[in-house]
Scaffold this motif. Structure first.
Motif, mmCIF file in Angstrom:
data_model
loop_
_atom_site.group_PDB
_atom_site.id
_atom_site.type_symbol
_atom_site.label_atom_id
_atom_site.label_comp_id
_atom_site.label_asym_id
_atom_site.label_seq_id
_atom_site.Cartn_x
_atom_site.Cartn_y
_atom_site.Cartn_z
ATOM 1 N N HIS A 30 -18.042 -16.667 12.724
ATOM 2 C CA HIS A 30 -17.232 -17.609 11.927
ATOM 3 C C HIS A 30 -17.995 -18.899 11.680
ATOM 4 O O HIS A 30 -18.024 -19.414 10.546
ATOM 5 N N GLY A 33 -20.422 -18.632 9.092
ATOM 6 C CA GLY A 33 -19.882 -18.336 7.765
ATOM 7 C C GLY A 33 -19.916 -16.875 7.407
ATOM 8 O O GLY A 33 -19.930 -16.537 6.216
ATOM 9 N N GLY A 36 -15.502 -15.287 7.015
ATOM 10 C CA GLY A 36 -14.566 -15.746 6.008
ATOM 11 C C GLY A 36 -13.247 -16.216 6.594
ATOM 12 O O GLY A 36 -13.151 -16.600 7.755
ATOM 13 N N TRP A 39 -11.346 -14.754 9.985
ATOM 14 C CA TRP A 39 -12.066 -14.776 11.254
ATOM 15 C C TRP A 39 -11.165 -14.611 12.479
ATOM 16 O O TRP A 39 -11.583 -13.977 13.456
#
Length: 206
Positions: A30, A33, A36, A39
Motif C-alpha cells: 500500500h 502504491g 490501490g 488495500w
C-alpha cells in the motif's frame, strides 16, 4: 480468564505470526502504491492466507521440572485446606484461606519460583511444615483453653495462632513481591530494548 488465555496463546501462535508477516507485506505494498484503494481488503486477505497456510502448533506433552514441583506443593496445600475444613474458628479459616490465596498466586509462577531456591524453600516449608505445625498445635488444645488469655499480657492460643498466620502471610507477600519485581524488571528490560530499537514509548517506566 480462559478467554484471555486463549487470546494470548493465539497472539503468540505460528498462525498469527505468519498472518501478521503477510499483512505487513500488504501494508508495504500500500505504501508503495501497489494495492490501490482496496488495500485494507488485500491486507486482511494476506493475513487470512498466512494464518491458514501456517503449520500447526507443535504439541507439547512434557511437563517441566518447575511445573512438577509446584503441582506437588499445590496438591499438598489443597490437602491441608481440606483437612482443616470446619475444625477452626471462622477468623482462623479466613486467615488461612487468605494465606493460601497468596501462596496459590506464587505457585502459579512456577518458572520464576523454582528459579529462586531460597524462595522455593520458604514456600515449601510454609506449606509442608510451618502452617501445618501452627494449626496442629492449636487443634490439639481444648477449645475453651485456646480462647483463654494467659496471665498479664500473654496472648491466648487463639491470638497466638492468628499472629503466626499473619507472619506467614507477610513472608509469602514478600515472596510474591519479589516475583512481581522480577516481572517489572523484565518489562523495564523490554522497554529499554524497544526504545533502543524503535525510539520512545508512552509506557516509559524510567
Amino acid at each position: 480468564m480462559a478467554t484471555s488465555e486463549r487470546i494470548l496463546r493465539y497472539l503468540g501462535s505460528t498462525r498469527n505470526i505468519a498472518g501478521s508477516c503477510l499483512a505487513l507485506l500488504g501494508l508495504l505494498g500500500h505504501f508503495l502504491g501497489l494495492t490501490g484503494a482496496f488495500w485494507p481488503v488485500v491486507v486482511l486477505a494476506l493475513y487470512g492466507a498466512g494464518a491458514l497456510l501456517a503449520p500447526p502448533e507443535r504439541v507439547r506433552l512434557t511437563i517441566s521440572h518447575a511445573e512438577v514441583e509446584t503441582r506437588a506443593l499445590r496438591a499438598d496445600l489443597d490437602g491441608l485446606l481440606r483437612r482443616i475444613d470446619r475444625r477452626f474458628p471462622e477468623d482462623v479459616h479466613t486467615a488461612v484461606h487468605g494465606l493460601a490465596e497468596v501462596i496459590g498466586g506464587v505457585l502459579a509462577r512456577a518458572d520464576q519460583l523454582t528459579a529462586s531456591p531460597d524462595q522455593l524453600h520458604v514456600v515449601s516449608q510454609t506449606i509442608r511444615r510451618y502452617l501445618p505445625a501452627s494449626l496442629e498445635a492449636y487443634a490439639n488444645l481444648p477449645r475453651r483453653y485456646a480462647l483463654t488469655r494467659g496471665t498479664g499480657r500473654e496472648r491466648s492460643a487463639h491470638e497466638e495462632l492468628l499472629a503466626q498466620l499473619a507472619l506467614l502471610d507477610a513472608q509469602m507477600g514478600k515472596v510474591a513481591e519479589a516475583i512481581h519485581r522480577g516481572d517489572e524488571q523484565a518489562l523495564r528490560d523490554q522497554g529499554r530494548f524497544l526504545r533502543d530499537r524503535f525510539g520512545g514509548s508512552d509506557l516509559d517506566l524510567g
